[in-house]
Design a protein around this motif. Structure first.
Motif, PDB file in Angstrom:
ATOM      1  N   ARG A  60      89.725   4.324  76.819  1.00 45.16           N
ATOM      2  CA  ARG A  60      88.452   4.487  75.777  1.00 45.16           C
ATOM      3  C   ARG A  60      87.782   3.342  75.836  1.00 45.16           C
ATOM      4  O   ARG A  60      86.784   2.683  75.327  1.00 45.16           O
ATOM      5  CB  ARG A  60      89.689   4.736  74.892  1.00 45.16           C
ATOM      6  N   HIS A  64      84.057   2.532  74.301  1.00 47.91           N
ATOM      7  CA  HIS A  64      83.128   1.318  74.162  1.00 47.91           C
ATOM      8  C   HIS A  64      83.077   0.239  74.758  1.00 47.91           C
ATOM      9  O   HIS A  64      81.645  -0.203  73.186  1.00 47.91           O
ATOM     10  CB  HIS A  64      84.393   0.978  72.753  1.00 47.91           C
ATOM     11  N   ASP A  65      83.320  -0.130  75.434  1.00 44.67           N
ATOM     12  CA  ASP A  65      82.252  -1.671  76.396  1.00 44.67           C
ATOM     13  C   ASP A  65      81.224  -0.417  76.213  1.00 44.67           C
ATOM     14  O   ASP A  65      79.956  -1.270  75.787  1.00 44.67           O
ATOM     15  CB  ASP A  65      82.899  -2.384  77.704  1.00 44.67           C
ATOM     16  N   ILE A  68      77.867  -0.205  73.114  1.00 42.18           N
ATOM     17  CA  ILE A  68      77.533  -0.672  72.513  1.00 42.18           C
ATOM     18  C   ILE A  68      76.394  -1.898  73.622  1.00 42.18           C
ATOM     19  O   ILE A  68      75.187  -0.993  73.301  1.00 42.18           O
ATOM     20  CB  ILE A  68      78.668  -2.039  72.000  1.00 42.18           C
ATOM     21  N   ILE A  75      83.741  -5.960  75.301  1.00 46.61           N
ATOM     22  CA  ILE A  75      84.433  -5.596  73.867  1.00 46.61           C
ATOM     23  C   ILE A  75      85.602  -6.388  74.793  1.00 46.61           C
ATOM     24  O   ILE A  75      86.171  -6.313  72.972  1.00 46.61           O
ATOM     25  CB  ILE A  75      84.749  -4.042  74.379  1.00 46.61           C
ATOM     26  N   GLU A  86      83.234  -7.948  68.712  1.00 47.40           N
ATOM     27  CA  GLU A  86      82.853  -6.069  68.820  1.00 47.40           C
ATOM     28  C   GLU A  86      84.905  -5.813  68.676  1.00 47.40           C
ATOM     29  O   GLU A  86      84.916  -5.112  68.164  1.00 47.40           O
ATOM     30  CB  GLU A  86      82.349  -5.823  70.549  1.00 47.40           C
ATOM     31  N   LYS A  87      85.425  -6.491  69.343  1.00 48.35           N
ATOM     32  CA  LYS A  87      86.666  -5.898  69.265  1.00 48.35           C
ATOM     33  C   LYS A  87      87.305  -6.079  68.218  1.00 48.35           C
ATOM     34  O   LYS A  87      88.566  -5.250  67.386  1.00 48.35           O
ATOM     35  CB  LYS A  87      88.244  -6.620  69.916  1.00 48.35           C
ATOM     36  N   PRO A  91      86.472   0.304  63.936  1.00 49.67           N
ATOM     37  CA  PRO A  91      86.530   1.651  65.495  1.00 49.67           C
ATOM     38  C   PRO A  91      87.291   0.721  66.950  1.00 49.67           C
ATOM     39  O   PRO A  91      87.070   1.324  67.225  1.00 49.67           O
ATOM     40  CB  PRO A  91      84.748   2.044  65.859  1.00 49.67           C
ATOM     41  N   ASN A  92      87.198  -0.510  67.059  1.00 44.86           N
ATOM     42  CA  ASN A  92      87.996  -1.091  67.921  1.00 44.86           C
ATOM     43  C   ASN A  92      88.927  -1.749  67.944  1.00 44.86           C
ATOM     44  O   ASN A  92      89.619  -2.122  68.685  1.00 44.86           O
ATOM     45  CB  ASN A  92      86.857  -2.067  68.490  1.00 44.86           C
ATOM     46  N   VAL A  95      91.268   0.000  69.404  1.00 45.11           N
ATOM     47  CA  VAL A  95      91.365  -0.370  70.662  1.00 45.11           C
ATOM     48  C   VAL A  95      92.504  -1.789  71.282  1.00 45.11           C
ATOM     49  O   VAL A  95      92.529  -2.514  71.322  1.00 45.11           O
ATOM     50  CB  VAL A  95      89.880  -0.489  71.845  1.00 45.11           C
ATOM     51  N   THR A 155      79.616  -2.465  66.542  1.00 44.21           N
ATOM     52  CA  THR A 155      80.051  -1.517  66.923  1.00 44.21           C
ATOM     53  C   THR A 155      80.059  -0.282  65.518  1.00 44.21           C
ATOM     54  O   THR A 155      80.324   1.188  65.855  1.00 44.21           O
ATOM     55  CB  THR A 155      81.704  -1.688  66.503  1.00 44.21           C
ATOM     56  N   LEU A 158      78.529   3.116  67.330  1.00 45.67           N
ATOM     57  CA  LEU A 158      79.359   4.188  68.012  1.00 45.67           C
ATOM     58  C   LEU A 158      80.078   5.331  67.779  1.00 45.67           C
ATOM     59  O   LEU A 158      79.927   5.694  66.030  1.00 45.67           O
ATOM     60  CB  LEU A 158      81.324   3.243  68.338  1.00 45.67           C
TER      61      LEU A 158
END
Length: 321
Positions: A60, A64-65, A68, A75, A86-87, A91-92, A95, A155, A158
């Protein structure tokens, strides 16, 4: 039963892997860091033995990385006093397991200082978790550079679990990914677990006419309601595995959504649209076709937004000075 060869040929015709301007090479580190594959593989295997959630999380993370700013390890960057990364975008927040990449990076810095990008580590680790879980092996193309920009606000781009097929196709097309790639990469949901919050809307007060999303298998939906009985008051750890063999990389995800057991509406929508349903059916009937296509789509995804002028971070959490 094998799927008719004509469908296999059509799928393969749709599968064209193109390299970005910053051309990648499977042998990129052969002279500068020949230990790279062994070090990353050993790190991923060790972490997965300690925590069976690692494979789904790493796969995942790769998605996700790349979705974007491209596959640039943005990420992995931590937020700073002046920037939310981002993290930390909504949505992240789910993660996890960034420490696995950090551990691999630390080992690689000792073995091959200032050589291996964090972006390449994620790409190789994503391949390793698929293979470790019973999926296909492929030669990862390498030579990515790390980016210096990471914004939580990005993000929003995504693809959400509530999107329909048309919205998904548009999202993937922005990354030069085809309808075939959309269906194939959705198969990554064969690994993993989702908390109730991601599918509550499908099993409680779905619409004025239906309490439960009518595209859901009735018995499956009732089982989900037992696990997630009340919206917004459910045990935060409660949820459901994404398919019936959630620790094994296989084609069960496609079998499940054909039976109305797709956990996310985005998953279930793939069987309600003629543009995607036939591919779902092909993968459900022949796992080898899915595996072959997954390799191709992962190679394409790994080439999204590859930087020509990035850096090799010394620490994956922060940009170089």
């Amino acid at each position: 039963m094998k799927f008719p060869i004509i469908v296999v040929l059509i799928l393969l015709t749709l599968s064209t892997t193109t390299l970005s301007k910053a051309e990648l090479d499977a042998n990129y580190y052969d002279k500068t860091c020949p230990q790279i594959e062994d070090i990353i593989s050993e790190t991923v295997q060790s972490a997965s033995k300690q925590d069976p959630k690692i494979p789904a999380r790493i796969l995942r993370m790769f998605f996700h990385d790349c979705f974007i700013r491209g596959c640039d390890a943005s990420i992995l960057l931590d937020s700073t006093d002046t920037n939310e990364a981002e993290k930390d975008g909504p949505p992240n927040l789910s993660v996890h397991s960034f420490y696995v990449i950090d551990d691999a990076k630390a080992k690689l810095e000792k073995a091959c200082p200032h050589t291996v990008s964090c972006a390449d580590i994620i790409a190789i680790a994503a391949r390793d978790v698929v293979t470790l879980s019973g999926g296909p092996f492929w030669e990862v193309l390498k030579g990515r550079k790390d980016g210096r920009i990471s914004k939580a606000s990005d993000t929003i781009n995504l693809p959400a679990p509530t999107l329909n097929v048309t919205q998904l196709i548009q999202s993937f097309a922005k990354r030069d990914l085809s309808i075939k790639d959309l269906v194939t990469l959705s198969g990554g949901h064969t690994l993993g677990f989702s908390h109730c919050s991601s599918f509550q809307s499908r099993i409680h007060n779905f619409s004025l006419l239906h309490d439960i999303d009518p595209t859901l298998n009735t018995n499956f939906a009732l089982g989900l309601k037992n696990k997630c009985p009340k919206p917004n008051t459910t045990d935060p750890n409660a949820g459901q595995f994404l398919d019936s063999t959630a620790s094994v990389f296989d084609n069960d995800y496609f079998i499940q959504i054909l039976g109305g057991k797709g956990l996310f509406s985005s998953d279930q929508s793939l069987v309600g649209d003629s543009r995607t349903k036939w591919i779902v059916e092909a993968f459900a009937k022949d796992q080898s076709v899915f595996f072959k296509e997954f390799v191709d789509s992962m190679l394409k995804l790994g080439n999204v937004g590859v930087l020509e002028n990035g850096e090799v971070r010394l620490n994956c959490k922060v940009v170089n000075n």
